[in-house]
Enzyme design. Structure first.
Site, PDB file in Angstrom:
ATOM      1  N   LYS A 199       0.803  -1.350  -0.432  1.00 13.72           N
ATOM      2  CA  LYS A 199      -0.112   0.397   0.019  1.00 13.72           C
ATOM      3  C   LYS A 199       0.532   1.281   0.391  1.00 13.72           C
ATOM      4  CE  LYS A 199      -3.658   1.960   2.790  1.00 13.72           C
ATOM      5  NZ  LYS A 199      -4.931   1.898   4.042  1.00 13.72           N
ATOM      6  N   SER A 227      -9.511  -0.506   7.303  1.00 16.25           N
ATOM      7  CA  SER A 227      -8.991  -1.118   5.695  1.00 16.25           C
ATOM      8  C   SER A 227      -8.122  -1.587   4.837  1.00 16.25           C
ATOM      9  CB  SER A 227      -8.016   0.595   5.843  1.00 16.25           C
ATOM     10  OG  SER A 227      -9.549   1.576   6.090  1.00 16.25           O
ATOM     11  N   SER A 244      -9.708   1.317   3.210  1.00  9.10           N
ATOM     12  CA  SER A 244      -8.573   2.087   1.696  1.00  9.10           C
ATOM     13  C   SER A 244      -7.181   1.498   1.200  1.00  9.10           C
ATOM     14  CB  SER A 244      -7.857   3.076   2.938  1.00  9.10           C
ATOM     15  OG  SER A 244      -7.132   2.743   4.006  1.00  9.10           O
TER      16      SER A 244
END
Ligand code: GLN
Length: 486
Positions: free
Chosen positions: A79, A178, A154
């Site tokens: 990420k 997330s 996310s």
């Protein structure tokens, strides 16, 4: 089967037997990216050259007959909020669009030491604020199961990359859901470790008392392998826990006999998506057939958790994001009158609308005169939420629930309704508030063929138990074997 479709543990075996090379595996993943990335858009940055170089180094070691580290030659996606030395780390924000960190996050250093091949950095909601990856300042990521729906967020880029075979495994971060929510929406496995188990050093801060890094993988075995590498004490993170890290693969046992599993009645509110409800209830039945005892429990403060989170997380974010002022690094507005004007314009132009909303909410909650009424009160409610879990864990070994109240929703459906978006995390964020562990695994599909996730919640530092339950469920079902058609 192409190499990019296999799990890390399958690839590990093949490498060891000399049936493939790290270069072949990496090339297979890069080819797959070439093939489907235009549709999925999981990556902000793809490090083709860096990945191939790392792969060749592993192959060289293999040739020399060296003992290989646990993740040798396995392509992984990160990420884009984890600092990677020399490789852009944007947080999917304009304000960090050209930020190249001078150091590696602890998790990144550990992955490198353990031989993983870093493929690239994945798209996310700006500063990890969101549940659909639509808050990225750059572009939307699509859910590989239905390109018109969101991958969750996310960590949507990481989950989509793993689901679409554009990476074998990935890391995400989870402040309120997330990792688990996008894992659920993309039909993969995602684990949020106990707060303090994984170092946050080099993770760009959102809400520091809630943030944790964790694995997103195709099965529970890979999750355990990755946990073995990323967990552990780090003196560079003052909230890092100094506890012994078990070998998580010891918990890959197909056995839940005698385990007491709680189902919280508050996690099936009126209006819950019936397909999600059914899949989770059926999962409970299966675990019961396999020898677990299913016990109805109550987590009475569940109703307050969402509102509570939206005081605490923005309060911490408003403080953490004060550092983006255009002075030392990141975006700087080109046209300003004086220092104050520079700050104002930099932040107005650099942050997107959701980030600004959080900064305003948080600043308000922390401001003199409101601090006691909002922030202090929220801390007290947080304790009540945690005590709910403490009490429940006196009766049960772990808890099961839906991960997300719905399967993947349409792109654009919730962008204009922040509250509807926030509700995506009602079942995941209490786990962050309590600082405990949770894993999401595939447990069904909707009529439309969209994946549904089962959350298994565990006691602090007892990831072993939830891995065992998740593994047992996985071994007795085949939801994790299905792949999206792209
Ligand atoms: N969706 C939640 C939020 O927007 C959780 C995000 C996260 O876990 N990073 O705050």
């Amino acid at each position: 089967m192409k190499l990019c479709e296999l799990t890390a543990h399958e690839l590990k075996d093949m490498l060891r037997k000399g049936e493939t090379s790290s270069r072949e595996i990496t090339e297979s993943v890069l080819d797959r990216i070439q093939e489907v990335e235009e549709k999925v858009k999981a990556y902000v940055t793809i490090d083709r050259e860096g990945a191939l170089k790392q792969a060749d180094e592993i192959d060289e070691k293999l040739k020399q007959g060296e003992q290989l580290p646990p993740l040798a030659g396995i392509p992984i996606a990160l990420k884009d909020n984890m600092c990677t030395k020399g490789l852009k780390t944007t947080c999917s924000s304009k304000i960090l669009e050209n930020f190249v960190p001078p150091y590696d996050a602890t998790v990144v250093a550990k992955l490198k030491e353990n031989g993983a091949v870093i493929i690239g950095k994945t798209n996310m909601d700006e500063f990890a604020m969101g549940s659909s990856t639509e808050n990225s300042a750059f572009f939307n990521t699509a859910n590989p199961w239905d390109l018109t729906t969101v991958p969750g967020g996310s960590s949507g880029g990481s989950a989509a990359a793993v689901a679409a075979d554009e990476a074998v495994m990935a890391l995400g971060s989870d402040t309120g859901g997330s990792i688990r929510q996008p894992a659920a929406l993309c039909g993969v496995v995602g684990l949020k470790p106990t707060y303090g188990f994984v170092s946050r050093y080099g993770l760009i801060a959102f809400a520091s008392s809630l943030d944790q890094i964790g694995p997103i993988t195709r099965d529970v075995t890979d999750c355990a392998l990755l946990m073995n590498v990323i967990c552990g004490h780090d003196p560079r993170d003052s909230t890092s826990a100094d506890v012994k890290v078990p070998d998580f693969t010891r918990f890959l046992r197909n056995d839940v006999k005698g385990l007491r599993i709680g189902i919280p009645k508050e996690y099936f509110p009126e209006g819950i998506n019936p397909e999600v409800e059914k899949a989770v209830i059926n999962a409970g039945k299966l675990l019961e057939e396999l020898g677990a005892e299913i016990i109805e429990i109550s987590l009475p403060h569940t109703d307050y958790a969402l509102a509570d989170y939206y005081i605490i997380a923005p309060a911490e974010a408003s403080s953490n994001l004060a550092r983006y002022d255009g002075i030392q690094y990141g975006y700087r507005s080109q046209d300003y009158d004086d220092l104050i004007d520079l700050y104002k314009k930099t932040r107005s132009e650099g942050f997107g609308p959701e980030v600004k909303r959080r900064i305003m909410l948080g600043t308000y909650a922390l401001s003199s005169g409101y601090y006691d009424a909002y922030y202090l009160k929220a801390l007290k409610v947080r304790t009540l939420v945690k005590q709910d879990f403490d009490r429940a864990f006196e009766k049960v070994d772990c808890i099961i629930s839906p991960t997300s109240p719905t399967p993947a929703f349409k792109m654009g459906e919730k962008v204009d309704d922040p509250l509807a978006m926030y509700l995506s995390d009602v079942f995941t964020l209490p786990v962050n508030m309590a600082g405990i562990a949770g894993i999401s695994i595939p447990c069904g599909f909707s009529k439309e063929g969209l994946p549904i996730g089962l959350q298994v919640i565990g006691k602090p530092f007892d990831e072993g138990t939830i891995i065992q339950v998740a593994y047992t469920f996985e071994q007795n079902t085949d939801f994790h074997k299905r792949k999206p058609e792209l």
